[in-house]
Write an enzyme that holds these catalytic residues in place. Structure first.
Site, PDB file in Angstrom:
ATOM      1  N   GLY A  44      -9.837  11.134  -0.567  1.00  0.00           N
ATOM      2  CA  GLY A  44      -8.622  11.717  -1.029  1.00  0.00           C
ATOM      3  C   GLY A  44      -7.720  11.891   0.121  1.00  0.00           C
ATOM      4  O   GLY A  44      -7.550  10.799   0.828  1.00  0.00           O
ATOM      5  N   HIS A  53     -17.020   4.056   9.794  1.00  0.00           N
ATOM      6  CA  HIS A  53     -17.497   5.022   8.984  1.00  0.00           C
ATOM      7  C   HIS A  53     -18.822   5.450   8.982  1.00  0.00           C
ATOM      8  O   HIS A  53     -19.594   4.405   8.837  1.00  0.00           O
ATOM      9  CB  HIS A  53     -17.005   4.627   7.466  1.00  0.00           C
ATOM     10  CG  HIS A  53     -17.001   5.817   6.518  1.00  0.00           C
ATOM     11  ND1 HIS A  53     -18.071   6.488   5.952  1.00  0.00           N
ATOM     12  CD2 HIS A  53     -15.881   6.290   6.184  1.00  0.00           C
ATOM     13  CE1 HIS A  53     -17.814   7.517   5.082  1.00  0.00           C
ATOM     14  NE2 HIS A  53     -16.330   7.342   5.121  1.00  0.00           N
ATOM     15  N   ALA A  72      -9.223   3.295  -1.274  1.00  0.00           N
ATOM     16  CA  ALA A  72      -9.737   4.928  -0.655  1.00  0.00           C
ATOM     17  C   ALA A  72     -10.399   5.770  -1.831  1.00  0.00           C
ATOM     18  O   ALA A  72      -9.903   5.874  -2.654  1.00  0.00           O
ATOM     19  CB  ALA A  72      -8.417   5.405  -0.234  1.00  0.00           C
ATOM     20  N   GLY A  84       0.786  -1.204   0.053  1.00  0.00           N
ATOM     21  CA  GLY A  84       0.091   0.051  -0.006  1.00  0.00           C
ATOM     22  C   GLY A  84       0.687   1.246   0.065  1.00  0.00           C
ATOM     23  O   GLY A  84       2.232   1.089  -0.019  1.00  0.00           O
ATOM     24  N   GLU A 111     -13.844  17.742   4.198  1.00  0.00           N
ATOM     25  CA  GLU A 111     -14.227  16.443   4.719  1.00  0.00           C
ATOM     26  C   GLU A 111     -14.636  16.850   6.247  1.00  0.00           C
ATOM     27  O   GLU A 111     -14.043  17.777   6.973  1.00  0.00           O
ATOM     28  CB  GLU A 111     -13.600  15.377   4.487  1.00  0.00           C
ATOM     29  CG  GLU A 111     -13.523  14.865   3.117  1.00  0.00           C
ATOM     30  CD  GLU A 111     -12.534  13.705   2.804  1.00  0.00           C
ATOM     31  OE1 GLU A 111     -12.135  13.165   3.914  1.00  0.00           O
ATOM     32  OE2 GLU A 111     -12.628  13.193   1.677  1.00  0.00           O
ATOM     33  N   ASP A 140      -2.410  -9.323   9.694  1.00  0.00           N
ATOM     34  CA  ASP A 140      -1.263 -10.240   9.729  1.00  0.00           C
ATOM     35  C   ASP A 140       0.133  -9.629  10.439  1.00  0.00           C
ATOM     36  O   ASP A 140       0.820 -10.199  11.080  1.00  0.00           O
ATOM     37  CB  ASP A 140      -0.842 -10.743   8.112  1.00  0.00           C
ATOM     38  CG  ASP A 140      -1.912 -11.424   7.549  1.00  0.00           C
ATOM     39  OD1 ASP A 140      -2.781 -12.034   8.240  1.00  0.00           O
ATOM     40  OD2 ASP A 140      -2.234 -10.894   6.392  1.00  0.00           O
TER      41      ASP A 140
END
Length: 520
Positions: free
Chosen positions: A50, A224, A47, A14, A108, A203
């Site tokens: 932003g 969320h 995602a 990621g 946001e 993990d």
């Protein structure tokens, strides 16, 4: 077993892992990046909203204050200040790397000003694609990539992590590394309904715990507020929808957020999630209403959400969208310092797997992707700068496996015991139910699904024990039996020999008074 020696082993591809690997490669290090899925897998590419960073130097202090306010008294202010100071340059650098950010900034929940860079509602995918392209190109500079590769266990010598054992599609591999960097994501897979990807099985935390590293604040799980839930699947409706002006209404058509917070729909996620839950219980349902924003604008601004909801027969520009809270982000993790160092020499962590002190008890929206850049880079540099001991392959840590059928039972237990609102009776009942399940076992040749099941089986009671120890409500942890806050503190848990040790330690980097939170 094939043996490989590198300067840095990065686990996870990621934003945190990818940027860490690229950082180390540019320094001429021998780097191996492994990911259990595809290079563009994990949470980053999921995602929508932003990536947050200060607009300019004058916004640094404001962004820091927004982050601390959302974190409900548990943010490490030094960590926050480092983050906002370094985030803007790194985020703006993504544009040069090929991320086609729009020219407008959006707002946001919890942010005082518009500072969110975005690529429509597919920001994570755009960032993941750009970084993955750079990773492939970096092979020419000596970067090695292994996809579909699972880290079975870490290897330790005299209290230092010196490598890991891998399960690749073709053969097992033993790695000796000057540093091991965990960037493997969170543990949303502990819960029956989550917006997290299937890879989120904790993990990295399980690897660190079995090696003896300290885990911190596992009880903080962010729900969320606006997910569309069908069965066990939660489809995210990005926070940016409320930033663009979407309303929340209950089953009677009333806007209700004024009863819960002066910031209305743009309150931090913990407040909005509990408000939605309360209105659903009171009136039967809650809807996100975007119809007043116009169909053409919505189709252009939110194409990913539009397509996802169309599969359910919902039209973003014509229908009120039924929403409810769902597990989204796990705030607790492997405890780290400003440079990603864990309590074990040789082991580093960045991103959702880490507890760096940035998020406190409740993550500010869109800080996670920029967190990966800042602390992925810092952890990679620290791993290369720290002195390395004499080469040694070390000893393999233990491996726990479970039948994959156990996972369903674990998730059901966790959904009931550690949901949005918790209480002592539910938490103790959950621990008893977990005790009745078969414990993780050790086997010579485990499959990857069995290893993932073992990791979830091991982490579940650690979260419940941490939640039971935190006798207060704060951010992503709400107790019906302890609705107020106490003095800021952290729960830390680690393995000592065969025993699990849980302690509460005071938070020393906060001037926040004890919180009194309305649990709705």
């Amino acid at each position: 077993m094939r043996k490989v020696e590198v300067d840095l082993l990065v686990i996870g591809s990621g934003v945190a892992g990818a940027f860490a690997a690229l950082t180390a490669t540019t320094r001429g290090a021998r780097v191996l990046l492994v990911t259990k899925g595809a290079l563009r897998g994990g949470s980053t590419c999921w995602a929508q909203g932003g990536i947050a960073a200060p607009v300019n130097g004058q916004d640094d202090a404001v962004h820091a204050a927004d982050t601390v306010r959302a974190g409900r008294g548990l943010c490490d202010k030094t960590t926050v200040n480092v983050f906002v100071r370094e985030a803007r340059e790194l985020v703006d650098g993504l544009r040069k790397a090929g991320v086609p950010f729009g020219q407008d900034l959006t707002l946001e929940g919890g942010h005082s000003v518009p500072r969110i860079r975005h690529v429509g509602d597919a920001t994570g995918w755009a960032i993941s694609s750009a970084l993955s392209t750079q990773l492939v190109k970096a092979r020419a500079a000596g970067l090695h990539l292994l996809e579909s590769t699972f880290v079975r266990n870490l290897r330790v010598r005299n209290g230092r992590v010196v490598g890991a054992d891998l399960l690749t599609p073709t053969e097992p591999v033993m790695v000796r590394a000057g540093g091991v960097l965990l960037a493997s994501g969170g543990y949303g897979g502990l819960f029956p309904v989550t917006t997290a990807p299937p890879e989120g099985t904790g993990d990295g935390l399980a690897l660190a715990f079995r090696a003896g590293a300290v885990l911190r604040d596992l009880e903080f799980v962010q729900f969320h507020p606006t997910a569309v839930v069908t069965g066990n699947r939660a489809r995210l409706v990005t926070e940016a929808a409320r930033g663009e002006g979407a309303f929340l209404v209950n089953a009677m058509g009333e806007r209700f957020m004024s009863r819960y917070d002066a910031l209305l729909e743009l309150a931090p996620r913990d407040v909005v999630a509990r408000a939605i839950a309360a209105e659903r219980e009171r009136t039967g349902n809650v809807f996100l209403d975007l119809r007043h924003l116009g169909e053409s604008f919505l189709a252009r601004r939110f194409p990913t959400v539009t397509a996802s909801l169309a599969e359910l027969g919902l039209h973003l520009g014509r229908d009120p969208i039924p929403v409810e809270p769902a597990v989204h982000y796990t705030i607790g993790g492997v405890q780290t310092d400003l440079h990603g160092r864990t309590s074990l020499p040789g082991l580093y962590a960045a991103g959702e797997v880490a507890s760096s002190g940035l998020h406190g008890a409740n993550r500010l929206a869109s800080n996670s992707l920029s967190e990966g850049l800042v602390f992925g880079k810092r952890a990679a540099n620290a791993a290369l700068d720290d002195p390395h001991p004499a080469p040694d392959w070390g000893e393999a840590t233990s491996v726990g496996v479970a039948d994959r059928q156990v996972v369903k039972a674990v998730r059901q237990i966790m959904g009931q015991a550690a949901g949005l609102i918790r209480g002592e009776a539910l938490l103790r009942s959950g621990l008893s139910a977990l005790d009745a399940l078969p414990p993780p076992e050790v086997t010579a040749e485990p499959s990857i699904p069995n290893l993932e099941a073992g990791n979830l089986r091991e982490l579940a009671p650690l979260l419940l024990r941490s939640a039971l120890a935190r006798q207060e409500s704060r951010g992503g942890h709400a107790r019906v039996d302890f609705p107020d806050g106490t003095a800021p503190m952290h729960t830390i848990i680690h393995r000592s020999g065969q025993e699990t040790v849980l302690n509460s330690v005071p938070h020393t980097n906060s001037t926040a008074p004890p919180l009194k939170r309305n649990l709705c």
